[in-house]
Design a protein around this motif. Structure first.
Motif, PDB file in Angstrom:
ATOM      1  N   VAL A  84       0.851  -1.198   0.000  1.00  0.00           N
ATOM      2  CA  VAL A  84       0.000   0.000   0.000  1.00  0.00           C
ATOM      3  C   VAL A  84       0.884   1.245   0.000  1.00  0.00           C
ATOM      4  CG1 VAL A  84      -1.733   1.308   1.290  1.00  0.00           C
ATOM      5  CG2 VAL A  84      -1.927  -1.192   1.108  1.00  0.00           C
ATOM      6  N   LYS A  85       1.921   1.229   0.800  1.00  0.00           N
ATOM      7  CA  LYS A  85       2.847   2.361   0.868  1.00  0.00           C
ATOM      8  C   LYS A  85       3.456   2.656  -0.504  1.00  0.00           C
ATOM      9  CE  LYS A  85       6.816   4.050   3.479  1.00  0.00           C
ATOM     10  NZ  LYS A  85       7.706   3.775   4.620  1.00  0.00           N
ATOM     11  N   LYS A  86       3.823   1.600  -1.219  1.00  0.00           N
ATOM     12  CA  LYS A  86       4.401   1.764  -2.558  1.00  0.00           C
ATOM     13  C   LYS A  86       3.453   2.536  -3.474  1.00  0.00           C
ATOM     14  CE  LYS A  86       5.115  -1.144  -6.519  1.00  0.00           C
ATOM     15  NZ  LYS A  86       5.131  -2.514  -7.015  1.00  0.00           N
ATOM     16  N   TYR A  87       2.157   2.217  -3.399  1.00  0.00           N
ATOM     17  CA  TYR A  87       1.182   2.899  -4.252  1.00  0.00           C
ATOM     18  C   TYR A  87       0.865   4.306  -3.761  1.00  0.00           C
ATOM     19  CZ  TYR A  87       0.611  -1.294  -6.936  1.00  0.00           C
ATOM     20  OH  TYR A  87       0.855  -2.371  -7.763  1.00  0.00           O
ATOM     21  N   VAL A  88       0.819   4.495  -2.464  1.00  0.00           N
ATOM     22  CA  VAL A  88       0.561   5.832  -1.913  1.00  0.00           C
ATOM     23  C   VAL A  88       1.677   6.795  -2.313  1.00  0.00           C
ATOM     24  CG1 VAL A  88       0.421   7.147   0.247  1.00  0.00           C
ATOM     25  CG2 VAL A  88      -0.893   5.044  -0.010  1.00  0.00           C
ATOM     26  N   PHE A  89       2.905   6.284  -2.368  1.00  0.00           N
ATOM     27  CA  PHE A  89       4.055   7.118  -2.717  1.00  0.00           C
ATOM     28  C   PHE A  89       4.442   7.009  -4.197  1.00  0.00           C
ATOM     29  CE2 PHE A  89       4.410   6.901   1.830  1.00  0.00           C
ATOM     30  CZ  PHE A  89       4.895   8.149   2.178  1.00  0.00           C
ATOM     31  N   LYS A  90       3.557   6.512  -5.011  1.00  0.00           N
ATOM     32  CA  LYS A  90       3.830   6.317  -6.441  1.00  0.00           C
ATOM     33  C   LYS A  90       4.224   7.645  -7.096  1.00  0.00           C
ATOM     34  CE  LYS A  90       1.587   4.124 -10.437  1.00  0.00           C
ATOM     35  NZ  LYS A  90       2.703   3.362 -10.882  1.00  0.00           N
ATOM     36  N   ASN A  91       5.357   7.647  -7.799  1.00  0.00           N
ATOM     37  CA  ASN A  91       5.867   8.868  -8.429  1.00  0.00           C
ATOM     38  C   ASN A  91       4.868   9.526  -9.365  1.00  0.00           C
ATOM     39  OD1 ASN A  91       8.323   9.087  -7.168  1.00  0.00           O
ATOM     40  ND2 ASN A  91       9.438   7.951  -8.732  1.00  0.00           N
ATOM     41  N   THR A  92       4.122   8.731 -10.113  1.00  0.00           N
ATOM     42  CA  THR A  92       3.144   9.310 -11.040  1.00  0.00           C
ATOM     43  C   THR A  92       2.156  10.188 -10.286  1.00  0.00           C
ATOM     44  OG1 THR A  92       3.320   7.356 -12.445  1.00  0.00           O
ATOM     45  CG2 THR A  92       1.397   8.760 -12.779  1.00  0.00           C
ATOM     46  N   PHE A  93       1.660   9.694  -9.153  1.00  0.00           N
ATOM     47  CA  PHE A  93       0.699  10.460  -8.372  1.00  0.00           C
ATOM     48  C   PHE A  93       1.327  11.733  -7.818  1.00  0.00           C
ATOM     49  CE2 PHE A  93      -1.457   6.218  -7.060  1.00  0.00           C
ATOM     50  CZ  PHE A  93      -2.036   6.119  -8.305  1.00  0.00           C
ATOM     51  N   THR A  94       2.496  11.606  -7.239  1.00  0.00           N
ATOM     52  CA  THR A  94       3.118  12.776  -6.610  1.00  0.00           C
ATOM     53  C   THR A  94       3.538  13.818  -7.639  1.00  0.00           C
ATOM     54  OG1 THR A  94       5.244  11.615  -6.510  1.00  0.00           O
ATOM     55  CG2 THR A  94       3.867  11.556  -4.542  1.00  0.00           C
ATOM     56  N   GLN A  95       4.017  13.384  -8.795  1.00  0.00           N
ATOM     57  CA  GLN A  95       4.410  14.349  -9.821  1.00  0.00           C
ATOM     58  C   GLN A  95       3.207  15.118 -10.350  1.00  0.00           C
ATOM     59  OE1 GLN A  95       6.481  11.815 -12.567  1.00  0.00           O
ATOM     60  NE2 GLN A  95       8.361  11.792 -11.342  1.00  0.00           N
ATOM     61  N   ILE A  96       2.120  14.419 -10.625  1.00  0.00           N
ATOM     62  CA  ILE A  96       0.910  15.092 -11.112  1.00  0.00           C
ATOM     63  C   ILE A  96       0.339  15.990 -10.025  1.00  0.00           C
ATOM     64  CG2 ILE A  96      -1.477  14.732 -11.868  1.00  0.00           C
ATOM     65  CD1 ILE A  96      -0.437  12.163 -13.285  1.00  0.00           C
ATOM     66  N   ALA A  97       0.275  15.491  -8.801  1.00  0.00           N
ATOM     67  CA  ALA A  97      -0.249  16.294  -7.689  1.00  0.00           C
ATOM     68  C   ALA A  97       0.582  17.560  -7.481  1.00  0.00           C
ATOM     69  CB  ALA A  97      -0.276  15.469  -6.407  1.00  0.00           C
ATOM     70  N   ALA A  98       1.898  17.446  -7.563  1.00  0.00           N
ATOM     71  CA  ALA A  98       2.756  18.625  -7.370  1.00  0.00           C
ATOM     72  C   ALA A  98       2.441  19.710  -8.398  1.00  0.00           C
ATOM     73  CB  ALA A  98       4.225  18.222  -7.454  1.00  0.00           C
ATOM     74  N   VAL A  99       2.201  19.315  -9.635  1.00  0.00           N
ATOM     75  CA  VAL A  99       1.872  20.289 -10.685  1.00  0.00           C
ATOM     76  C   VAL A  99       0.481  20.885 -10.462  1.00  0.00           C
ATOM     77  CG1 VAL A  99       1.440  20.573 -13.153  1.00  0.00           C
ATOM     78  CG2 VAL A  99       3.421  19.253 -12.391  1.00  0.00           C
ATOM     79  N   LEU A 100      -0.515  20.026 -10.234  1.00  0.00           N
ATOM     80  CA  LEU A 100      -1.893  20.504 -10.078  1.00  0.00           C
ATOM     81  C   LEU A 100      -2.074  21.351  -8.826  1.00  0.00           C
ATOM     82  CD1 LEU A 100      -3.889  17.279 -11.029  1.00  0.00           C
ATOM     83  CD2 LEU A 100      -3.579  19.335 -12.432  1.00  0.00           C
ATOM     84  N   LEU A 101      -1.423  20.943  -7.744  1.00  0.00           N
ATOM     85  CA  LEU A 101      -1.585  21.632  -6.462  1.00  0.00           C
ATOM     86  C   LEU A 101      -0.579  22.748  -6.258  1.00  0.00           C
ATOM     87  CD1 LEU A 101      -2.195  18.397  -4.378  1.00  0.00           C
ATOM     88  CD2 LEU A 101      -3.928  20.005  -5.215  1.00  0.00           C
TER      89      LEU A 101
END
Length: 187
Positions: A84-101
């Motif tokens: 679960v941790k691996k998916y929560v910290f998935k680079n795709t999510f964090t990279q997109i979130a960093a741009v959108l947020l």
């Protein structure tokens, strides 16, 4: 965005980057759905790991637990399950979130397993994530759909945007007002 149009669901050629169109839509609507950020195999694995962790915490089968019990025990599952941790910290999510947020530094506050109520709903108010969370400041959230089960009673995406299919992800602004009663009333 006109509900009859599909502006918030970009095609596969754009699915792993936050384009100007994505950022504009997110800024205007305070949410956006991105398609297929998780493959069907990854969705199945993540669901299995979440279910396993939830059963261990509940100390009983999922079908005998109430929605409130699952909600209470479904908090911060990434802290006790490495998959679960691996998916929560998935680079795709964090990279997109960093741009959108518009945030270069993001930290995970928590994860929350949510399932339709069928019984009592843990939350029934209209609240934003900022109002609900004790973590301040909150940059935003992402909702990951793990089931392709149809939503029988429908939902107003402008009040509670949910990913339309398994593997799709909705990114939310922290000030988006969520109608929690609609979310937990899903069948």
């Amino acid at each position: 965005c006109n509900p009859g149009q599909d502006h918030h669901r970009p095609g596969p050629h754009m699915r792993f980057t936050a384009t100007l169109e994505h950022r504009t839509f997110f800024s205007k609507n305070r949410y956006i759905e991105l398609d297929e950020l998780l493959s069907p195999e990854h969705v199945a694995l993540l669901q299995k790991e979440l279910d396993t962790t939830l059963i261990e915490r509940l100390k009983k089968p999922l079908n005998s637990a109430t929605t409130l019990e699952m909600f209470q025990m479904g908090y911060d599952m990434w802290r006790t399950n490495d998959t679960v941790k691996k998916y929560v910290f998935k680079n795709t999510f964090t990279q997109i979130a960093a741009v959108l947020l518009k945030s270069h530094l993001l930290r995970i506050a928590y994860d929350q397993y949510i399932t339709p109520a069928g019984q009592e709903a843990p939350l029934t108010e209209i609240l934003s994530l900022s109002q609900l969370s004790y973590f301040k400041p909150l940059a935003g959230a992402c909702l990951i759909r793990l089931s392709d089960e149809p939503i029988l009673n429908g939902i107003d995406q402008s009040q509670c945007p949910l990913p339309s299919k398994a593997g799709h992800v909705v990114f939310l602004s922290p000030d988006f007002l969520i109608h929690w009663d609609q979310l937990f009333a899903l069948q």
